[in-house]
Design an enzyme around this catalytic site. Structure first.
Site, PDB file in Angstrom:
ATOM      1  N   ASP A 226       0.853  -1.177   0.000  1.00 13.45           N
ATOM      2  CA  ASP A 226       0.000   0.000   0.000  1.00 13.45           C
ATOM      3  C   ASP A 226       0.897   1.239   0.000  1.00 13.45           C
ATOM      4  O   ASP A 226       2.082   1.179   0.349  1.00 13.45           O
ATOM      5  CB  ASP A 226      -0.933   0.003   1.207  1.00 13.45           C
ATOM      6  CG  ASP A 226      -2.251   0.710   0.920  1.00 13.45           C
ATOM      7  OD1 ASP A 226      -2.279   1.544  -0.001  1.00 13.45           O
ATOM      8  OD2 ASP A 226      -3.238   0.438   1.615  1.00 13.45           O
ATOM      9  N   ALA A 227       0.317   2.356  -0.386  1.00  8.66           N
ATOM     10  CA  ALA A 227       1.097   3.573  -0.598  1.00  8.66           C
ATOM     11  C   ALA A 227       1.738   4.052   0.695  1.00  8.66           C
ATOM     12  O   ALA A 227       1.042   4.307   1.684  1.00  8.66           O
ATOM     13  CB  ALA A 227       0.220   4.674  -1.190  1.00  8.66           C
TER      14      ALA A 227
END
Length: 963
Positions: free
Chosen positions: A240-241
């Site tokens: 995930d970012a």
């Protein structure tokens, strides 16, 4: 191989062989560069640049206009896998078509979200499908099959499931740990992912931001132990970012970023989404990890191979054979029709009370309708929506269906002016037509990215000023005192980077919403008659009035004191409209960017007070009032459910939402959506946000012991259905179930036939009933259909913590068919074979601390940074208790040995007695992962329960018995 075609471009070769060939041709630096989300091309090999990640949750998102389907929770409410498969197919076709025009649009789609909707206060509930793993798996499998396409080799898009694993809270989401016991892990959370993976329609998963049992999900041992054991295909794990940086930053799990990325890579993360398009930071950390010997080339190659496999399946290496290369279907009539069908399928009729004449719904032809409420003329988008190509609000749909002359409208906003302490009032300057404003209506090119979080607010419009008359503003209170203020021209007040307040936004939106405010009463020492400060929530600053315009002040002392002058209350406008109509449709709900969204959980199930006042005003003026809740999540509305003759719910339905709702209200379509999660009656019915133990916490319809407002699976129709001839029989490893359903009413309609099962005499706590299968069927009046379901016997089982295996209790099981989890029409009982439960073989295996049957005041933590679990008191100052049932000590033991870290005392009790069986003191160890083994005398025999009390900051891992 030919001179012009290396093996990696030879479609006659197996994919694995092609990938190995390409991998061999890449240099070490080229391989490493493929580990970032944005990978560069390799010109000498003709390898193009590649990007992991394209948002496509219910339509192509973050890439400009596209067909917008209902929110994911609305697709879940359809209970219609085939329809959802068609939606996935349409989304993937539009992804391909958009990529043909814009190479930044990716084919590795980060969708769907399969986190279970355990707690309805979760801010991202709109992204999931259901609280039930069977329903979630069925819908997710259908959607991913549509995204993948049906070619035996090539994929139209490559879906990635989000978010691995047990992720249901936004508050402190990067630092909080979900305590997930083995039974919940295997009976609940893992099952949501497994079906789609086993179906072969998934390219990979994305780990969640949070920790599970004290260990970050980006280091989850279950990526290898579980996920990759479910399939023979390569799976790509995309971070995930920003999550890789969290490992050493907010989570503090490692001392250095090099250790962090190395551990994530070894755990199974293959693509690092961090620092946007700038790959240099992550690649620098990975090089550092290589230099320190924390990883080696084998680790890098393993991850690169997985990405190259996905790219090969997407047809990148032989585009001339890619069956999807020329896909151009975008915003087609078929897609528009499908968007309407999906929106109709998602509408749930919660209540439709019969009067002496007839139910309120459907509305009769010629009915004069007042459509009122804050969402009556709204078509809301969420963070993962595309931009609308077409727009239909409830008001639009009702006017189109019934005629403009028969439909009146009142929004119900409070119309106000804001007066300053000096007597002037806020004035909105006149401006031209709307333009780029930070909403999702436009997607400018920001550093080559399609990330809407990077879109700034407008500074080209004049700021607000103050004069004697001022401007009338539309105030909406979305709950918890969170307000939006709208100018007469329809734009929302917003704050850009320069700090000035402007009427510049078409809708609230953005990663940090700049369109929300709160009116704060003055404190006692700041007394000012009726005075308030206007807090801007996006910046945390207060609004002030200066010579050059209205702006956000640097501190509270500089804030302007405002008084609110009410021009018209919303409920007055609603009452006027309601009084002149035959029927009132109140449309209430949420704005998906306010009070419940990614990064922000809700605080209550209650409908905001502003909207509560509106339905009450409408009903007081006209008892023939229906409440339509358009929302991303459930509400607790017990008084509305008791007083109003009709209630409906739908998620935000995308581009055709208004048309679909109008057709349902008119009876053109009989409603057949069903609730994908329990609607509780009050906040008191909920467990805590961080209580992930659905079994011990008695959560979801599976275990909830109370009476819900509306149960899981609930939904009414404009007709009636009869259930007959329910049968069930065990056939080897399967249970074959059949029943007949008849439409006994006068209206053609879909029915969602739901089959549940329950163990009559379970050996451990089991669900009240659990969904096993369902089917949505359409029946004409008087028509019948015979339905058959095949359920694996294993689906009746549970995780046996005593032996670490899946088990099915032998004995009687009931199979129930009906219209919801609570409305059971037919029941049949069947004897099912299984393995009789036995006592725990503690002489052979001892007790793994995490394998308890019950606990109080404990949490599960990580035994090491790599794998394994331990148990510790939730509060070191409050003793925690673990219960292990039916421990078999045979002829008896004389000693036990505790393996633990930290410091504290472990006390053992047998059965229900209060006499100590043994007490062990653990002296402080060198950190949480430095385990020591401490023995003590222990005299116990035969089969008995063992209760263990933990005191202090101690992490219990295992107990062995001997002697």
């Amino acid at each position: 191989m030919t001179a012009h075609r290396p093996p990696f471009r030879d479609p006659a070769l197996p994919v694995a062989r092609r990938v190995d060939d390409l991998l061999d041709r890449l240099t070490a630096d080229e391989r490493l560069a493929l580990l970032h989300q944005f990978t560069p091309g390799v010109e000498r090999l003709g390898l193009a640049a590649f990007r992991t990640g394209q948002e496509a949750l219910h339509g192509v998102a973050w890439s400009g206009p596209a067909t917008v389907f209902p929110q994911a929770v609305g697709l879940g409410a359809s209970w219609h896998p085939e329809l959802v498969r068609r939606v996935g197919e349409a989304v993937s076709r539009e992804t391909r078509a958009m990529r043909a025009k814009d190479g930044r649009v990716g084919l590795n789609v980060w969708s769907p979200t399969v986190n279970l909707l355990r707690n309805p206060l979760w801010g991202r509930g709109e992204e999931g499908y259901a609280e039930d793993p069977t329903l979630t798996s069925a819908i997710a499998t259908a959607f991913t099959r549509g995204l993948r396409g049906d070619h035996p080799l090539y994929w139209r898009t490559a879906p990635v499931l989000k978010h691995w694993l047990a992720h249901n809270n936004e508050a402190a989401r990067d630092t909080s740990s979900a305590s997930v016991r083995p039974r919940v892990l295997r009976e609940y959370d893992l099952r949501a992912f497994r079906g789609a993976v086993e179906a072969g329609a998934v390219a990979g998963v994305m780990p969640a931001y949070n920790l599970v049992n004290g260990r970050p999900n980006h280091l989850s041992p279950y990526l290898e132990e579980e996920l990759r054991s479910w399939t023979d295909q390569e799976l790509l794990v995309c971070s995930d970012a920003g999550a890789p940086s969290n490992l050493a930053d907010s989570q503090g799990y490692f001392a250095t970023d090099e250790e962090a990325v190395a551990a994530a890579l070894r755990a199974g993360v293959d693509s690092f989404t961090d620092h946007g398009t700038d790959a240099s930071v992550i690649l620098g950390r990975l090089r550092g990890a290589l230099e320190r010997g924390l990883i080696d080339g084998v680790d890098v190659d393993r991850a690169v191979r997985r990405q190259l496999t996905v790219r090969c399946l997407l047809g990148e290496f032989d585009p001339e054979l890619d069956p999807y290369a020329d896909e151009s279907r975008f915003d087609t009539p078929e897609h528009r029709e499908l968007a309407r069908q999906a929106a109709e399928a998602a509408v749930v009729l919660l209540k439709n009370e019969s009067s002496p004449r007839r139910p309120l719904l459907p509305l009769a032809a010629g009915t004069r309708i007042a459509v009122v409420g804050l969402l009556a003329d709204a078509a809301k988008l969420d963070w993962y929506s595309g931009s609308l190509l077409h727009r239909s609000t409830p008001l639009d749909g009702l006017r189109e269906r019934f005629g403009r002359e028969r439909v009146t409208f009142a929004e119900g906003v409070d119309r106000i002016r804001l007066r300053t302490a000096s007597g002037t009032r806020l004035r909105v300057a006149e401006s031209g037509p709307p333009g780029p404003d930070g909403s999702q209506d436009t997607v400018p090119d920001v550093d080559g990215s399609l990330d809407p979080a990077l879109i700034a607010g407008r500074t080209d419009l004049p700021p607000l000023t103050a004069d004697a008359e001022g401007s009338e503003l539309a105030l909406i209170d979305w709950g918890d005192g969170v307000l939006t203020l709208r100018a007469p021209d329809g734009r929302y007040l917003s704050v850009a980077e320069d700090g000035f307040v402007r009427a510049s936004a078409d809708e609230p939106g953005g990663w940090i919403v700049q369109e929300t405010f709160r009116l704060e009463p003055l404190e006692a020492h700041e007394a000012h008659d009726g005075g308030h400060l206007l807090l801007h929530l996006g910046t945390g600053g207060y609004v002030s009035v200066a010579a050059d315009g209205v702006k956000v002040a640097a501190d509270r002392a500089s804030a302007e004191v405002f008084s609110v002058e009410t021009v018209e209350r919303g409920e007055d406008a609603v009452a006027r409209a309601a009084a002149g109509a035959d029927v009132v449709i109140v449309v209430a709900g949420n704005d998906p960017h306010v009070n419940g969204r990614e990064t922000e959980d809700r605080t209550t199930l209650a409908l905001p007070a502003h909207q509560d006042r509106l339905w009450r005003a409408a009903h007081a003026a006209n008892p023939r009032t229906a409440l339509v809740l358009v929302s991303s999540y459930p509400y607790a509305v017990p008084e509305a459910a008791a007083l109003l003759p009709a209630l409906l719910w739908t998620a935000h339905g995308g581009q055709a939402a208004g048309t679909a709702l109008a057709r349902i209200l008119a009876g053109d379509v009989s409603p057949a959506g069903r609730l994908p999660q329990t609607w509780y009656a009050a906040d008191a019915d909920l467990a805590g946000m961080l209580d992930y133990d659905v079994i011990g916490g008695r959560q979801t319809y599976l275990y909830f012991d109370g009476t819900p407002l509306f149960p899981f699976g609930h939904g009414l129709s404009y007709t009636t259905f009869a259930y007959e001839q329910l049968t069930a029989a065990v056939d080897g490893e399967e249970v074959r179930i059949s029943c007949t359903v008849t439409n006994t009413g006068a209206v053609a309609s879909d029915e969602v036939v739901q089959v549940y099962g329950r163990a009559v005499k379970p050996s451990v706590p089991r669900p009240h009933r659990e969904l096993l299968a369902h089917e949505r069927v359409r029946l004409a009046p008087g028509a019948s259909t015979a339905l058959s379901f095949t359920v694996p016997v294993a689906a009746l089982g549970f995780w046996d913590v005593a032996r670490g295996r899946w088990a099915v209790d032998p004995g009687p099981y009931e199979f129930l068919a009906g219209t919801s989890s609570a409305d059971v029409r037919r029941t049949v009982r069947v004897e099912v074979p299984g393995t009789a439960p036995g006592p725990r073989p503690v002489l052979e295996t001892g007790l793994e601390a995490v394998d308890y049957d019950e606990q109080t005041a404990t949490v599960i933590v990580d035994r090491s940074r790599v794998s394994g679990d331990a148990v510790t008191p939730a509060d070191p100052d409050v003793p925690g208790t673990l219960l292990y049932r039916a421990c078999d000590f045979g002829e008896g033991v004389t000693e036990l040995a505790v393996t633990a870290a930290g410091a504290g005392e472990v006390t053992f009790f047998a059965g229900t007695g209060t006499a100590e069986l043994a007490r062990v003191t653990v002296e402080p160890t060198d950190g949480p992962y430095d385990h020591t083994t401490v023995g003590a005398p222990c005299d116990v025999r035969d089969v008995t329960d063992i209760r263990v009390e933990l005191c202090g900051p101690l992490r219990l891992a295992h107990v062995a018995f001997s002697g």
